[in-house]
Write an enzyme that holds these catalytic residues in place. Structure first.
Site, PDB file in Angstrom:
ATOM      1  N   CYS A 123       0.802  -1.233   0.000  1.00 11.98           N
ATOM      2  CA  CYS A 123       0.000   0.000   0.000  1.00 11.98           C
ATOM      3  C   CYS A 123       0.829   1.274   0.000  1.00 11.98           C
ATOM      4  O   CYS A 123       0.453   2.272  -0.629  1.00 11.98           O
ATOM      5  CB  CYS A 123      -0.995  -0.006   1.166  1.00 11.98           C
ATOM      6  N   CYS A 131      -3.444  -2.338  -1.332  1.00 14.67           N
ATOM      7  CA  CYS A 131      -2.543  -3.343  -0.773  1.00 14.67           C
ATOM      8  C   CYS A 131      -2.108  -4.382  -1.794  1.00 14.67           C
ATOM      9  O   CYS A 131      -1.278  -5.248  -1.480  1.00 14.67           O
ATOM     10  CB  CYS A 131      -3.208  -4.048   0.411  1.00 14.67           C
ATOM     11  N   LYS A 196      -7.234  -8.936  10.672  1.00 11.60           N
ATOM     12  CA  LYS A 196      -7.063  -7.494  10.497  1.00 11.60           C
ATOM     13  C   LYS A 196      -8.376  -6.909   9.999  1.00 11.60           C
ATOM     14  O   LYS A 196      -8.851  -7.256   8.914  1.00 11.60           O
ATOM     15  CB  LYS A 196      -5.935  -7.197   9.509  1.00 11.60           C
ATOM     16  N   ARG A 206      -2.302   5.924   8.308  1.00 13.82           N
ATOM     17  CA  ARG A 206      -2.324   6.124   6.854  1.00 13.82           C
ATOM     18  C   ARG A 206      -1.761   7.477   6.481  1.00 13.82           C
ATOM     19  O   ARG A 206      -1.106   7.634   5.445  1.00 13.82           O
ATOM     20  CB  ARG A 206      -3.744   5.935   6.325  1.00 13.82           C
ATOM     21  N   ARG A 218     -10.808  -0.456   1.635  1.00 18.52           N
ATOM     22  CA  ARG A 218     -10.198  -1.768   1.811  1.00 18.52           C
ATOM     23  C   ARG A 218     -11.183  -2.808   2.335  1.00 18.52           C
ATOM     24  O   ARG A 218     -10.785  -3.823   2.902  1.00 18.52           O
ATOM     25  CB  ARG A 218      -8.984  -1.639   2.731  1.00 18.52           C
ATOM     26  N   GLU A 234      -9.935 -16.991   9.555  1.00 20.50           N
ATOM     27  CA  GLU A 234      -8.707 -16.368   9.053  1.00 20.50           C
ATOM     28  C   GLU A 234      -7.489 -16.838   9.846  1.00 20.50           C
ATOM     29  O   GLU A 234      -6.442 -17.163   9.287  1.00 20.50           O
ATOM     30  CB  GLU A 234      -8.826 -14.843   9.144  1.00 20.50           C
ATOM     31  N   LYS A 249      -5.620  -7.094  14.813  1.00 27.34           N
ATOM     32  CA  LYS A 249      -5.489  -5.653  14.610  1.00 27.34           C
ATOM     33  C   LYS A 249      -6.834  -5.072  14.201  1.00 27.34           C
ATOM     34  O   LYS A 249      -7.447  -5.614  13.273  1.00 27.34           O
ATOM     35  CB  LYS A 249      -4.442  -5.370  13.528  1.00 27.34           C
ATOM     36  N   SER A 275      -2.768   3.215  15.629  1.00 29.44           N
ATOM     37  CA  SER A 275      -2.527   4.653  15.659  1.00 29.44           C
ATOM     38  C   SER A 275      -3.695   5.446  16.232  1.00 29.44           C
ATOM     39  O   SER A 275      -3.496   6.379  17.018  1.00 29.44           O
ATOM     40  CB  SER A 275      -2.207   5.149  14.247  1.00 29.44           C
TER      41      SER A 275
END
Length: 332
Positions: A123, A131, A196, A206, A218, A234, A249, A275
């Site tokens: 990305c 991505c 994620k 970002r 996304r 997953e 995440k 973040s």
């Protein structure tokens, strides 16, 4: 007849006793510190959306930061690259002179004790900010996999100790494992961003990495934040494909997912204190609404209590320094 009274407060009445019976402790060695490596020279620019974090060039600026990290007692960092040039296929992601590759060689030479993890995703390297490879607005899953695998190998060749694919393409762990093994890197572990989510908490990151999509979003590959059973699918798929560590995440709004993953696997579990979580704590502190140290410590403790073995956090360096200060006070 005297009835025995149960008094849980007996174990909470002074700080020494509370410390002795504390169930969960966060230590500096539990934390991984993210570093943003920007192509160029002499760069140490504070990131506005991430107070206390910097864009660093892979030269003396990075080494000065690494010295602080090692002195604070942190053991590991995760590197994110900001290239000088971008194109449709993110070709700079696997360049020998890319920012992450240069940073790995420099850090491995000057601070070999520092464990180097590298983010594997296109990305930040693609002109469209997605991505993976894109054709007519569609992200091409299978055509992206060789590019991710080659990126991972280039990081290993440069000295990375672990690679961490964050792209969420199906099958990327297996593709990376196969390519690493084929090129003689059987001992390089993979920390997979296994669960994620497509989250609003990523905004400051970002901006920091310049990785926002130029169009679209996304949601076609990152998970719907309403889903929990899907996370287990997953996670177990990535374990079957050869992941060595499984990551959730974001962390704070997904403590239930961390707990579920911890109960479903014997592999180490990582969580990313992202973040937006970090920046909200800073904003609240600047507004005089919260005590930043106490709140961040509580958040990290909650993440570990939920089951995370490793925590990626922008607060790692401050936490480690404060941790050392607290111990020095006790010793004195």
């Amino acid at each position: 007849m005297i009835l025995m009274q149960i008094r849980p407060r007996r174990l909470r009445q002074d700080s020494g006793l509370r410390s002795l019976v504390r169930e969960t402790r966060v230590m500096p060695e539990d934390l991984i510190y993210p570093l943003f490596i920007k192509a160029g020279e002499g760069i140490r620019d504070e990131i506005g959306s991430l107070p206390g974090c910097y864009h660093l060039s892979p030269d003396e600026m990075l080494l000065q930061e690494a010295e602080k990290i090692v002195e604070a007692g942190l053991k590991g960092v995760i590197l994110f690259g900001l290239p000088a040039d971008k194109d449709e296929v993110g070709s700079r992601a696997k360049a020998d002179d890319g920012p992450v590759q240069k940073a790995c060689r420099l850090l491995k030479r000057e601070y070999p004790e520092l464990y180097l993890i590298t983010d594997v995703c296109l990305c930040a390297y693609t002109s469209h900010g997605h991505c993976g490879l894109v054709d007519n607005g569609e992200i091409l899953n299978d055509k992206t996999l060789p590019h991710l695998a080659e990126m991972a190998v280039s990081h290993a060749e440069s000295g990375a100790d672990m690679v961490a694919p964050s792209d969420m393409m199906d099958g990327r762990v297996a593709a990376i494992r196969e390519e690493l093994d084929k090129n003689g890197y059987k001992d390089i572990p993979i920390m997979s961003y296994a669960a994620k989510y497509n989250s609003a908490f990523y905004g400051p990151f970002r901006e920091a990495q310049g990785s926002s999509p130029t169009d679209g979003d996304r949601s076609s590959h990152q998970m719907d934040y309403a889903n929990s059973r899907e996370a287990m699918r997953e996670v177990l798929l990535d374990e079957d494909e050869g992941a060595d560590i499984l990551m959730v995440k974001p962390a704070l709004a997904y403590l239930d997912i961390i707990k579920d993953v911890r109960e479903k696997t014997d592999l180490p579990v990582a969580a990313y204190n992202v973040s937006g979580e970090y920046s909200l704590v800073h904003a609240g502190s600047e507004a005089g609404l919260v005590n930043r140290w106490e709140l961040q410590n509580e958040i990290l403790t909650a993440i570990k209590r939920a089951g995370a073995d490793l925590i990626i956090t922008y607060a790692a360096l401050e936490f480690a320094n404060r941790f050392s200060e607290e111990y020095r006070k006790r010793d004195n």
